[in-house]
Design an enzyme around this catalytic site. Structure first.
Site: not given
Length: 235
Positions: A35, A122, A214
């Protein structure tokens, strides 16, 4: 496109991104789906998309467009030429904006990247939905309504949390893609995410793609973390 793990390469430079991805060169068959978000795109420019495509990566271009329909249409026409596999925008921009985006993204030969719409981030919970956005409906119903609008506009799917993926499929069909951030390993730090679950639970709930940043990029061994994530999501 089938079920897969997408690594969120939320880095500040081209060099940092390429250094990170170079770790996968020794991994047999590893060419992660990546991404490119706003930070990297704004730092490295459009050529980073072309470069990662040339290196064999599939690319999710995560720019979350949200503007008047004509502006989004013209912007999508530009982005279509970069060769990304997947692009997105905000469903809150209205059905008219999504339809215009789809028109702009479609090339003269009829081909185009997949296009998905962000329902709710989110990092947003029910309290923020009501207090900051003044949306009083339950989070789940808002997400399903936005998903239905995206499907009606001709889009290929939505970005939602894994917690809503199965319900989106129930409302919009199994072929309607659910791309889900908010994925953490069991016991991992949540960071700024609110609606989260594990890769295994995301699979069970119906996610088609999970976007993981992460927990992979900041891991001591990113390749091992990626492989563990892929294995857990595949079941």
């Amino acid at each position: 496109m089938g079920k897969d793990v997408i690594i969120a390469c939320d880095f500040e430079s081209r060099e940092r991104t390429l250094d990170f991805l170079a770790q996968f060169s020794a991994c047999d068959g590893c060419k992660p789906f990546v991404k490119i978000g706003m930070e990297l795109f704004y730092a490295a420019g459009p050529d980073i998309v072309r470069e990662l495509k040339d290196r064999g990566h599939r690319v999710f271009l995560d720019l979350k467009l949200h503007d008047i329909p004509n502006t989004v249409k013209k912007t999508m026409r530009v982005l279509s030429g970069l060769g990304a596999d997947l692009c997105n925008l905000h469903a809150a921009g209205t059905r008219a904006m999504m339809e215009a985006a789809l028109e702009g993204l479609t090339r003269p030969d009829g081909t185009r990247p997949l296009l998905i719409a962000v329902t709710q981030l989110t990092s947003t919970d029910q309290a923020a939905l009501e207090q900051d956005l003044w949306i009083r409906a339950p989070m789940e119903e808002v997400i399903l309504h936005y998903a239905e609008n995206a499907r009606a506009a001709g889009l290929d799917g939505v970005v939602c949390s894994p917690l809503e993926a199965g319900k989106v499929h129930g409302r919009c069909g199994t072929e309607f893609l659910t791309v889900t951030p908010g994925v953490r390993f069991a016991g991992g730090e949540l960071g700024d995410q609110k609606r989260v679950t594990t890769p295994a639970r995301a699979r069970e709930l119906g996610s088609d793609y999970i976007v993981v940043g992460r927990p992979i990029t900041a891991a001591p061994d990113p390749v091992a973390a990626y492989q563990a994530c892929v294995e857990e999501f595949a079941g």
